[in-house]
Enzyme design. Structure first.
Site, PDB file in Angstrom:
ATOM      1  N   GLN A 144       1.021  -1.545   0.512  1.00  0.00           N
ATOM      2  CA  GLN A 144      -0.245   0.214  -0.101  1.00  0.00           C
ATOM      3  C   GLN A 144       0.985   1.433   0.028  1.00  0.00           C
ATOM      4  OE1 GLN A 144      -2.458  -1.508   2.965  1.00  0.00           O
ATOM      5  NE2 GLN A 144      -3.930  -0.305   2.918  1.00  0.00           N
ATOM      6  N   ASN A 152      -1.296 -10.303   8.223  1.00  0.00           N
ATOM      7  CA  ASN A 152      -2.386  -9.062   8.267  1.00  0.00           C
ATOM      8  C   ASN A 152      -4.028  -9.536   8.367  1.00  0.00           C
ATOM      9  OD1 ASN A 152      -3.229  -6.700   9.306  1.00  0.00           O
ATOM     10  ND2 ASN A 152      -3.688  -6.587   7.045  1.00  0.00           N
ATOM     11  N   GLU A 153      -4.646  -9.731   9.470  1.00  0.00           N
ATOM     12  CA  GLU A 153      -5.995 -10.220   9.103  1.00  0.00           C
ATOM     13  C   GLU A 153      -6.227 -11.027   8.328  1.00  0.00           C
ATOM     14  OE1 GLU A 153      -8.411  -6.902   7.594  1.00  0.00           O
ATOM     15  OE2 GLU A 153      -7.742  -5.221   9.653  1.00  0.00           O
TER      16      GLU A 153
HETATM   17  C1  BGC Z   1      -6.398  -3.793   6.768  1.00  0.00           C
HETATM   18  C2  BGC Z   1      -4.936  -2.223   5.850  1.00  0.00           C
HETATM   19  C3  BGC Z   1      -6.328  -1.092   4.565  1.00  0.00           C
HETATM   20  C4  BGC Z   1      -7.006  -0.504   6.512  1.00  0.00           C
HETATM   21  C5  BGC Z   1      -8.693   0.678   6.110  1.00  0.00           C
HETATM   22  C6  BGC Z   1      -7.144  -2.993   7.837  1.00  0.00           C
HETATM   23  O1  BGC Z   1      -8.102  -4.138   7.232  1.00  0.00           O
HETATM   24  O2  BGC Z   1      -5.253  -3.593   7.258  1.00  0.00           O
HETATM   25  O3  BGC Z   1      -4.213  -2.311   5.048  1.00  0.00           O
HETATM   26  O4  BGC Z   1      -5.512  -0.224   4.751  1.00  0.00           O
HETATM   27  O5  BGC Z   1      -7.844  -1.681   6.755  1.00  0.00           O
HETATM   28  O6  BGC Z   1      -9.212  -0.660   5.563  1.00  0.00           O
END
Ligand code: BGC
Length: 413
Positions: free
Chosen positions: A23, A161-162
Site C-alpha cells: 500500500q 495481517n488480518e
Molecule cells: C487493512 C489495511 C486497510 C485498512 C483500512 C485493514 O483492514 O489491514 O490494509 O488499508 O484496514 O481499510
C-alpha cells in the site's frame, strides 16, 4: 483542543502507526495484486502504481514517525520482492529491509514487521496461492529465510495481517452476491487467462473454504520457521475484529462471530500476542448483517464511525486469547480531518478504559501514517495522518498528525 486529564500510559506502552508494503512502497510489479490491478477487467478503482514511493522515501516516513514522538513503527516486508521466483531469494531486497530496520532503530522506533499483508508473489498466486496445501510450506520457507537475515533487527513480528479477512468477507453481504463479487470473479477469471494459470488464487478474492485451512497451517509453520531462526522474537498474528452486536430475537450474532473468527482465535492463543484491528461494529439481525441504523455517522468507507467497537474488541481479544493484546490497527477513512482527531481521542479513551479494567493493552498503532493505496478503493479513501501528493509524493502533516503527536508526547491515556 485541551488534553483530557488522564494518567500516564503503562511503562513500555507502544505508540505507533501502521502501514503495509504494497500500500505504500510502490512498484510492486512482481505481486499478484499488480497483475490484478493492471489487467482488464479489474475490481480496483486505481492501480497501486508508485503508491507513496515509500520504498525509496522510507527515511522521510520514519523521520515523520519519529517527529510525532512515536516509539513503534509497523510495516510490512514484501514477499514478492524478497522471493521474486520460487526458491530464489533476493539479497538486494533483503538488504533493503535491513536498511529500513536499521533506520527504525536509529530513530528509536521499535519495528513491528508484518510478513504478509494480503499480497503474494505472482508465481505463488499462479500455482494456486493458499488454495493449495503446500502453499503453507512455501510461506514458511519465506518466513524462515527472511528471519535469518532480518531477524536480529526485528522488534516484533506477525505472520499474517488480518488472517481472518475472508471470514469478514463472508459476513459482509457486499462481497457475497452482488456486483462487487461478480467483478472480483471476472477479474480472477481474466487473471487466469492472462497468466495461463487455471489455479490462480489471490488471498483477498479466493475461496475461503480452501484458503482458510491452508492459511492456518501457514501461520503455524511460519510461526515455527520464524522462531527457528530467532527463538526470542515475539511472533503474533493480527485479526480483523469488529464488534458484533446481536439485534432482535433470533439474531445470528453467534453465527457471525464463528464465521468471522473460525480457527483464528485458537491460532492466536498459540502465538505470542494478538494484534487487534478494529474499524467499526457489525449489527447482526435474524437475516444477517444490518445496514447502518442512522444513529451514528458513517465514514467515507460506508461503515459506521463507532469507536466503542475498539474497546469491545480489545476486551474480546483479552478474554478469548489470553495473550498480550496490541491495537495494531484502527483508523478512520475520511477527508474530514477534524473527525480523525475525534476518532483518535475516542480511541485513546477506549484503550484507557480497558487498561482501567485491568486489560493488558500494550500499544496503539494508528492506521495509517500516510494516505495510501486503499486496495479496491484506490487512492480516494484517506486514512492517513499525512497527506501524500500523488505527483510529487510530498508529505504534508494534517492537523490530526499534530494532535496525535501531542497525545503521544504527553504519554497520557
Ligand atoms: C487493512 C489495511 C486497510 C485498512 C483500512 C485493514 O483492514 O489491514 O490494509 O488499508 O484496514 O481499510
Amino acid at each position: 483542543m485541551p488534553l483530557p486529564a488522564r494518567r500516564r500510559a503503562p511503562k513500555g506502552f507502544l505508540w505507533g502507526t501502521a502501514i503495509s508494503a504494497h500500500q505504500s512502497e510502490g512498484g510492486n510489479t512482481n505481486s499478484d495484486s499488480w497483475l490484478l490491478e493492471t489487467n482488464t477487467p479489474t475490481a480496483f478503482k486505481d492501480p497501486s502504481g508508485d503508491a507513496c514511493d515509500s520504498y525509496n522515501r522510507y527515511k522521510e516516513d520514519l523521520d515523520i514517525a519519529a517527529s510525532l514522538g512515536l516509539n513503534c513503527y509497523r510495516f510490512g516486508i514484501e514477499w514478492a520482492r524478497i522471493e521474486p521466483a520460487p526458491g530464489m531469494f533476493s539479497e538486494a531486497a533483503l538488504d533493503h529491509y535491513v536498511q529500513v530496520l536499521e533506520a527504525c532503530h536509529a530513530r528509536k522506533l521499535l519495528p513491528m514487521v508484518t510478513f504478509n499483508h494480503f499480497t503474494v508473489p505472482l508465481w505463488f498466486a499462479m500455482r494456486g496461492g493458499f488454495e493449495v496445501a503446500d502453499g503453507a510450506d512455501l510461506f514458511a520457507r519465506f518466513c524462515g529465510r527472511a528471519t535469518e537475515k532480518l531477524g536480529p533487527l526485528i522488534g516484533m513480528a506477525t505472520t499474517f495481517n488480518e488472517a481472518n479477512i475472508l471470514g469478514l468477507r463472508r459476513v459482509l453481504p457486499r462481497f457475497a452476491s452482488d456486483a462487487a463479487a461478480e467483478n472480483a470473479r471476472n477479474m480472477i477469471a481474466a487473471a487466469r487467462r492472462r497468466t495461463n494459470s487455471p489455479q490462480f488464487s489471490s488471498m483477498l478474492f479466493g475461496d475461503p473454504d480452501k484458503i482458510d485451512p491452508v492459511m492456518l497451517d501457514a501461520h503455524a509453520k511460519g510461526y515455527a520457521a520464524i522462531k527457528a531462526a530467532r527463538s526470542d522474537l515475539p511472533v503474533g498474528v493480527t485479526l480483523s475484529m469488529q464488534e458484533i452486536q446481536g439485534v432482535g430475537p433470533n439474531n445470528r450474532a453467534k453465527e457471525a462471530e464463528a464465521t468471522m473468527y473460525g480457527g483464528w482465535i485458537d491460532a492466536a492463543r498459540k502465538s505470542d500476542f494478538i494484534g487487534v484491528q478494529t474499524y467499526s461494529r457489525l449489527r447482526i439481525g435474524d437475516k444477517g448483517l444490518l445496514p447502518p441504523d442512522g444513529s451514528v455517522p458513517v465514514t467515507d468507507m460506508g461503515y459506521e464511525n463507532y469507536p466503542h467497537a475498539i474497546g469491545a474488541c480489545l476486551r474480546y481479544a483479552a478474554e478469548h486469547v489470553g495473550k498480550p493484546v496490541y491495537l495494531t490497527e484502527t483508523g478512520i477513512g475520511t477527508t474530514d480531518d477534524a473527525a480523525r482527531v475525534k476518532f483518535i481521542e475516542a480511541t485513546i479513551a477506549e484503550v484507557a478504559k480497558c487498561i482501567d479494567d485491568g486489560i493488558d493493552v500494550k500499544g496503539y498503532l494508528y492506521w495509517s501514517l500516510l494516505d495510501n493505496f486503499e486496495w479496491t478503493s484506490g487512492y480516494a479513501k484517506k486514512f492517513g495522518l499525512v497527506e501524500v501528493d500523488r505527483t510529487t509524493f510530498k508529505r504534508t502533516l494534517k492537523p490530526s498528525a499534530r494532535y496525535f503527536a501531542s497525545r503521544v508526547k504527553a504519554n497520557l491515556l
